[in-house]
Design a protein around this motif. Structure first.
Motif, short mmCIF file in Angstrom:
data_model
loop_
_atom_site.label_atom_id
_atom_site.label_comp_id
_atom_site.label_asym_id
_atom_site.label_seq_id
_atom_site.Cartn_x
_atom_site.Cartn_y
_atom_site.Cartn_z
N PRO A 1 -4.17 -11.34 -2.40
CA PRO A 1 -4.73 -9.97 -2.76
C PRO A 1 -3.66 -9.04 -2.25
O PRO A 1 -2.81 -9.26 -1.50
CB PRO A 1 -5.70 -9.78 -1.62
N GLY A 2 -3.47 -7.90 -3.15
CA GLY A 2 -2.63 -6.90 -2.79
C GLY A 2 -2.32 -6.11 -4.17
O GLY A 2 -2.48 -5.08 -4.19
N PRO A 3 -1.82 -6.60 -5.51
CA PRO A 3 -1.61 -8.07 -5.37
C PRO A 3 -0.18 -8.46 -4.79
O PRO A 3 0.86 -7.77 -4.85
CB PRO A 3 -1.43 -8.43 -6.59
N GLU B 1 0.22 -0.23 9.67
CA GLU B 1 0.69 0.90 9.08
C GLU B 1 1.97 1.58 9.58
O GLU B 1 2.91 1.64 8.98
CB GLU B 1 -0.36 2.02 8.97
N ARG B 2 1.62 1.48 11.22
CA ARG B 2 3.00 2.08 11.85
C ARG B 2 4.08 1.00 11.67
O ARG B 2 5.22 1.41 11.54
CB ARG B 2 2.58 2.22 13.45
N VAL B 3 3.58 -0.23 11.68
CA VAL B 3 4.84 -1.45 11.69
C VAL B 3 5.71 -1.09 10.51
O VAL B 3 6.92 -1.40 10.18
CB VAL B 3 4.19 -2.78 11.85
N ALA B 4 4.84 -0.98 9.22
CA ALA B 4 5.41 -0.89 8.00
C ALA B 4 6.37 0.37 7.96
O ALA B 4 7.39 0.07 7.28
CB ALA B 4 4.36 -0.85 7.12
N ARG C 1 0.87 -1.21 -0.07
CA ARG C 1 0.11 -0.18 -0.12
C ARG C 1 0.96 1.30 0.02
O ARG C 1 0.40 2.29 -0.56
CB ARG C 1 -0.68 0.04 1.20
N LEU C 2 1.98 1.09 0.56
CA LEU C 2 2.96 2.24 0.62
C LEU C 2 3.79 2.62 -0.77
O LEU C 2 4.62 3.30 -0.76
CB LEU C 2 3.87 2.25 1.72
N GLY C 3 3.50 1.40 -1.81
CA GLY C 3 4.28 1.67 -2.75
C GLY C 3 5.37 0.77 -3.29
O GLY C 3 5.88 0.77 -4.09
#
Length: 437
Positions: A53-55, A356-359, A31-33
């Motif tokens: 999914p994502g993919p 999201e924070r972990v990523a 999601r962050l690219g």
């Protein structure tokens, strides 16, 4: 954006904390690219390349598992395949997970030989006084000699990893696990108002303290007539629990749910008032985080990184003994918790723990390792030699064999002859669509 390969023996369709961590982290990195792939071994008929999914692209390599879905150590046999994948996908960072994963350990060695940055995440605690842990720790010292950074899911896990692998503390970071709050929301309407329901969901194995649970359930049921148990999970200790229920005639007080798919865990949790965790060792324990997110009061053994996970008003900690756990359950049953408390607790978990924070924190680690110069052959030999004694000499000899094998494979599979997956911009342009930066 760096391209990341998550490597581990343990992944879907196997379900567990490590598998959930890899999947959730990968989804949020996408999601962050970032470009993320998973490299694992084949699971039954699940072989080759699959997409989630994502993919999210998953390589199920044709390697047979040996025991507990862990492949047999091959030393060099898997190198040509993993090298081909890393080159084809133009991987910048190899992110290995879990000390007991053979593929993870081997991939770190391969990454160093290929000049690719490597990161390792440890998910479990291991001791120093038994033969299995001693051997595993020695292997980890060897494979992590050339790793660029390591991550522990709790401060206890970090300290344990530093001691086991003799790592430089400056290269070891703490990034806690997280939970998807949208999948673990409270639903007080599912609770029975005429009784207190204690939920247990875990693998029914020794490490999860099932022997403690066998002693706890009869005592609690004798003392507290309005308490019932929901037990979800499967494993070798299930028979012990079933025999205890038959012996104590608690069929009306204990309900066995069998193996619970992760998608259905929330539906089980919301039926309960208290979540009971009897683990003998835990580096973090995502299960108690999921339970707290559903609004349950958690009763847990005071082991490993568990005290770091939840604030004191959400969890009651106990020594890992039957007497202490029964006393703790007795106190938990007396706590009056309203529906509003459950929703407030859910919101607090949502604000603190998120993938999201972990990523984002993991990306900071990636940026640090990419800024570091890659180690040459002599530098890697120096790292292996630092193991000292006979171990250092043996590992250096093995490193020479690895280097020779790398040269052979490079002649057999030249870099330029491996078809590389085009990036998104190239694919867009090849389809006749102009890409705007």
């Amino acid at each position: 954006m760096p391209r990341i390969a998550m490597v581990c023996d343990f992944f879907y369709p196997r379900i567990g904390g490590v598998e959930n961590h890899i999947y959730s982290l990968s989804q949020n990195l996408i999601r962050l690219g970032h470009k993320v792939i998973i490299v694992t071994h084949a699971y039954g008929n699940r072989k080759g390349v699959r997409y989630l999914p994502g993919p999210l692209k998953v390589y199920y390599c044709p390697i047979l598992p040996m025991t507990d879905q862990d492949v047999m150590p091959t030393f060099l046999a898997t190198f040509p395949l993993l090298r081909h994948i890393f080159i084809r996908e133009r991987i910048d960072i190899v992110h290995a997970h879990q000390a007991t994963s053979t593929m993870a350990n081997e991939s770190i060695v391969y990454a160093a030989a290929l000049g690719v940055a490597s990161v390792y995440t440890d998910h479990s605690l291991f001791g120093f006084d038994d033969l299995a842990s001693t051997i595993l720790n020695r292997v980890l010292q060897t494979t992590l000699s050339t790793v660029d950074a390591a991550i522990g899911v709790s401060h206890v896990c970090r300290d344990n990893l530093i001691l086991r692998a003799r790592l430089d503390p400056n290269r070891v970071f703490v990034i806690p696990n997280a939970v998807d709050p949208s999948k673990f929301s409270p639903d007080p309407s599912q609770r029975r108002r005429d009784r207190v329901t204690i939920v247990v969901i875990s693998r029914l194995v020794y490490r999860k303290g099932i022997d403690l649970l066998v002693g706890i359930i009869p005592k609690v049921c004798r003392e507290l007539k309005h308490v019932h148990f929901l037990v979800g999970g499967d494993g070798p200790k299930l028979l012990d629990l079933q025999e205890m229920v038959e012996r104590e005639r608690l069929q009306e007080r204990v309900e066995f749910l069998g193996s619970v798919p992760h998608a259905n865990v929330r539906n089980v949790l919301v039926r309960g008032d208290i979540f009971l965790n009897c683990s003998l060792t835990e580096s973090f324990c995502i299960a108690i985080l999921e339970a707290a997110c559903c609004g349950l009061l958690v009763v847990s053994t005071n082991v490993g990184g568990v005290p770091e996970v939840l604030p004191v008003d959400m969890i009651m900690l106990s020594n890992p003994t039957v007497v202490s756990m029964v006393n703790c359950v007795r106190k938990a049953v007396q706590v009056d918790r309203t529906d509003a408390v459950a929703y407030e607790q859910h919101q607090r978990i949502r604000d603190v723990y998120s993938w999201e924070r972990v990523a984002e924190e993991t990306i900071l680690v990636y940026e640090k390792v990419l800024c570091q110069p890659r180690r040459g052959f002599l530098e890697r030999m120096s790292c292996y030699q630092s193991l000292n004694g006979i171990t250092g000499f043996v590992v250096c000899c093995l490193a020479l064999i690895v280097e020779a094998w790398v040269r052979i494979v490079e002649r057999w599979q030249p870099f330029h002859q491996i078809d590389k997956v085009p990036d998104l911009n190239t694919r867009i342009q090849s389809n006749g669509v102009q890409h705007l930066n």
